[in-house]
Design a protein around this motif. Structure first.
Motif, mmCIF file in Angstrom:
data_model
loop_
_atom_site.group_PDB
_atom_site.id
_atom_site.type_symbol
_atom_site.label_atom_id
_atom_site.label_comp_id
_atom_site.label_asym_id
_atom_site.label_seq_id
_atom_site.Cartn_x
_atom_site.Cartn_y
_atom_site.Cartn_z
ATOM 1 N N PHE A 67 0.839 -1.189 0.000
ATOM 2 C CA PHE A 67 0.000 0.000 0.000
ATOM 3 C C PHE A 67 0.876 1.241 0.000
ATOM 4 C CE2 PHE A 67 -2.610 -3.228 1.943
ATOM 5 C CZ PHE A 67 -3.868 -2.983 1.423
ATOM 6 N N GLU A 68 0.478 2.231 -0.775
ATOM 7 C CA GLU A 68 1.140 3.530 -0.749
ATOM 8 C C GLU A 68 0.077 4.606 -0.773
ATOM 9 O OE1 GLU A 68 4.677 4.225 -3.254
ATOM 10 O OE2 GLU A 68 4.348 2.173 -3.991
ATOM 11 N N ASP A 94 3.728 23.130 8.659
ATOM 12 C CA ASP A 94 4.660 23.885 7.813
ATOM 13 C C ASP A 94 4.497 23.459 6.347
ATOM 14 O OD1 ASP A 94 6.606 25.606 6.952
ATOM 15 O OD2 ASP A 94 8.228 24.730 8.143
ATOM 16 N N VAL A 95 3.275 23.671 5.823
ATOM 17 C CA VAL A 95 2.914 23.127 4.512
ATOM 18 C C VAL A 95 3.729 23.700 3.359
ATOM 19 C CG1 VAL A 95 0.580 22.581 5.292
ATOM 20 C CG2 VAL A 95 1.001 24.754 4.123
ATOM 21 N N GLU A 96 4.275 24.897 3.515
ATOM 22 C CA GLU A 96 5.102 25.444 2.435
ATOM 23 C C GLU A 96 6.412 24.675 2.314
ATOM 24 O OE1 GLU A 96 5.548 29.666 2.246
ATOM 25 O OE2 GLU A 96 3.431 30.009 2.722
ATOM 26 N N LYS A 97 6.977 24.287 3.429
ATOM 27 C CA LYS A 97 8.243 23.549 3.429
ATOM 28 C C LYS A 97 8.026 22.050 3.230
ATOM 29 C CE LYS A 97 12.536 23.188 6.043
ATOM 30 N NZ LYS A 97 13.231 23.568 7.279
ATOM 31 N N TYR A 98 6.915 21.516 3.753
ATOM 32 C CA TYR A 98 6.620 20.076 3.696
ATOM 33 C C TYR A 98 5.219 19.864 3.115
ATOM 34 C CZ TYR A 98 10.396 20.245 7.113
ATOM 35 O OH TYR A 98 11.572 20.504 7.763
ATOM 36 N N PRO A 99 5.084 19.948 1.799
ATOM 37 C CA PRO A 99 3.743 19.922 1.186
ATOM 38 C C PRO A 99 3.063 18.550 1.143
ATOM 39 C CG PRO A 99 5.430 20.093 -0.500
ATOM 40 C CD PRO A 99 6.141 20.201 0.818
ATOM 41 N N VAL A 100 3.830 17.473 1.395
ATOM 42 C CA VAL A 100 3.257 16.131 1.258
ATOM 43 C C VAL A 100 3.644 15.269 2.451
ATOM 44 C CG1 VAL A 100 3.262 14.022 -0.156
ATOM 45 C CG2 VAL A 100 3.339 16.252 -1.270
ATOM 46 N N MET A 101 2.702 14.475 2.916
ATOM 47 C CA MET A 101 2.984 13.398 3.862
ATOM 48 C C MET A 101 2.673 12.091 3.144
ATOM 49 S SD MET A 101 -0.274 13.873 6.423
ATOM 50 C CE MET A 101 -0.627 12.212 6.923
ATOM 51 N N SER A 102 3.381 11.007 3.495
ATOM 52 C CA SER A 102 3.192 9.770 2.734
ATOM 53 C C SER A 102 3.380 8.533 3.603
ATOM 54 C CB SER A 102 4.160 9.729 1.546
ATOM 55 O OG SER A 102 5.502 9.704 2.007
ATOM 56 N N PHE A 103 2.944 7.412 3.061
ATOM 57 C CA PHE A 103 3.054 6.115 3.732
ATOM 58 C C PHE A 103 3.325 5.063 2.676
ATOM 59 C CE2 PHE A 103 1.042 2.065 4.833
ATOM 60 C CZ PHE A 103 1.585 1.799 6.077
ATOM 61 N N LYS A 104 4.225 4.110 2.993
ATOM 62 C CA LYS A 104 4.439 2.939 2.128
ATOM 63 C C LYS A 104 4.585 1.727 3.031
ATOM 64 C CE LYS A 104 7.068 0.867 -1.567
ATOM 65 N NZ LYS A 104 8.127 1.007 -2.563
ATOM 66 N N VAL A 118 -1.255 -3.996 8.644
ATOM 67 C CA VAL A 118 -0.285 -3.432 7.711
ATOM 68 C C VAL A 118 0.702 -2.595 8.521
ATOM 69 C CG1 VAL A 118 -1.700 -1.384 7.151
ATOM 70 C CG2 VAL A 118 0.066 -2.145 5.561
ATOM 71 N N THR A 119 1.971 -2.787 8.261
ATOM 72 C CA THR A 119 3.027 -1.993 8.871
ATOM 73 C C THR A 119 3.770 -1.307 7.746
ATOM 74 O OG1 THR A 119 3.266 -3.484 10.743
ATOM 75 C CG2 THR A 119 5.141 -2.067 10.271
ATOM 76 N N GLY A 120 4.174 -0.075 7.998
ATOM 77 C CA GLY A 120 4.902 0.643 6.961
ATOM 78 C C GLY A 120 5.542 1.893 7.492
ATOM 79 N N ASP A 121 6.198 2.589 6.603
ATOM 80 C CA ASP A 121 6.902 3.824 6.943
ATOM 81 C C ASP A 121 6.041 5.030 6.638
ATOM 82 O OD1 ASP A 121 9.227 2.497 7.775
ATOM 83 O OD2 ASP A 121 9.948 2.333 5.714
ATOM 84 N N MET A 122 5.781 5.828 7.662
ATOM 85 C CA MET A 122 5.052 7.079 7.520
ATOM 86 C C MET A 122 6.094 8.191 7.487
ATOM 87 S SD MET A 122 1.986 8.233 7.337
ATOM 88 C CE MET A 122 0.596 8.946 8.127
#
Length: 191
Positions: A67-68, A94-104, A118-122
């Motif tokens: 999953f991503e 700090d959305v201007e500096k970090y516009p995306v959060m993600s998980f895989k 499910v275990t993954g990296d956030m």
């Protein structure tokens, strides 16, 4: 002999990709929600308006599923404009500096029936930490009209916001460190 080896190198990855099912998220029937405790007495809910996700698998039982997902942090919504602007500021996301959060995901295992873990990296604000979510998959079912297979899902878990650098200066007496997560929706793939 070199020609055969070269052909195998070029063809083998293609065969692997062809054997893989890619399930796309149906954003109209999906939501990434979160909940925090405010002043230790009430819950505040929110969600992200802009996100995408995929699930890839080669097995019908989803035991090798990967999953991503990613969400645009500026799309955060708690239905309170002043609070949302504060959440977008350098104090919190700090959305201007970090516009995306993600998980895989790194592992996906069946617990019983439709229940999986499910275990993954956030990744939030360039901080990468493992999280584990309980997942329920329903389906797949065939949608003949749309010419696709559909799979319902629900994922529930939590993370500690300060570990990701989210609102580190915000007292946990004001807003809980633990953030509840509830991700629901549908994946589909054509046939």
């Amino acid at each position: 002999m070199r020609k055969i080896v070269l052909i195998l190198i070029l063809v083998f990855p293609t065969l692997t990709v062809l054997g893989q099912d890619v399930w796309a998220l149906d954003p109209g029937h999906s939501r990434i929600r979160f909940t925090v405790t405010h002043h230790m007495i009430s819950e505040v809910d929110g969600f992200f308006r802009e996100f995408e996700a995929t699930m890839k698998t080669t097995k019908d039982d989803f035991s090798d599923a990967v999953f991503e997902f990613s969400a645009k942090t500026a799309s955060i919504n708690t239905e309170n404009e002043n609070r949302d602007e504060h959440l977008k500021s350098a104090d919190i996301f700090d959305v201007e500096k970090y516009p995306v959060m993600s998980f895989k995901s790194t592992s996906f295992s069946q617990i019983a029936g439709e229940h999986y873990k499910v275990t993954g990296d956030m990744i939030i604000k360039e901080n990468t930490l493992p999280i584990t979510l309980d997942v329920w998959l329903v389906g797949p079912v065939e949608n003949e009209r749309a010419k696709r297979h559909e799979l319902g899902f629900k994922a529930i878990g939590s993370l500690m916001r300060q570990a990701f650098g989210v609102g580190e200066n915000l007292s946990t007496l004001s807003v809980s460190d633990e953030v509840g997560l509830r991700i629901t929706g549908e994946f589909n793939k054509g046939y």
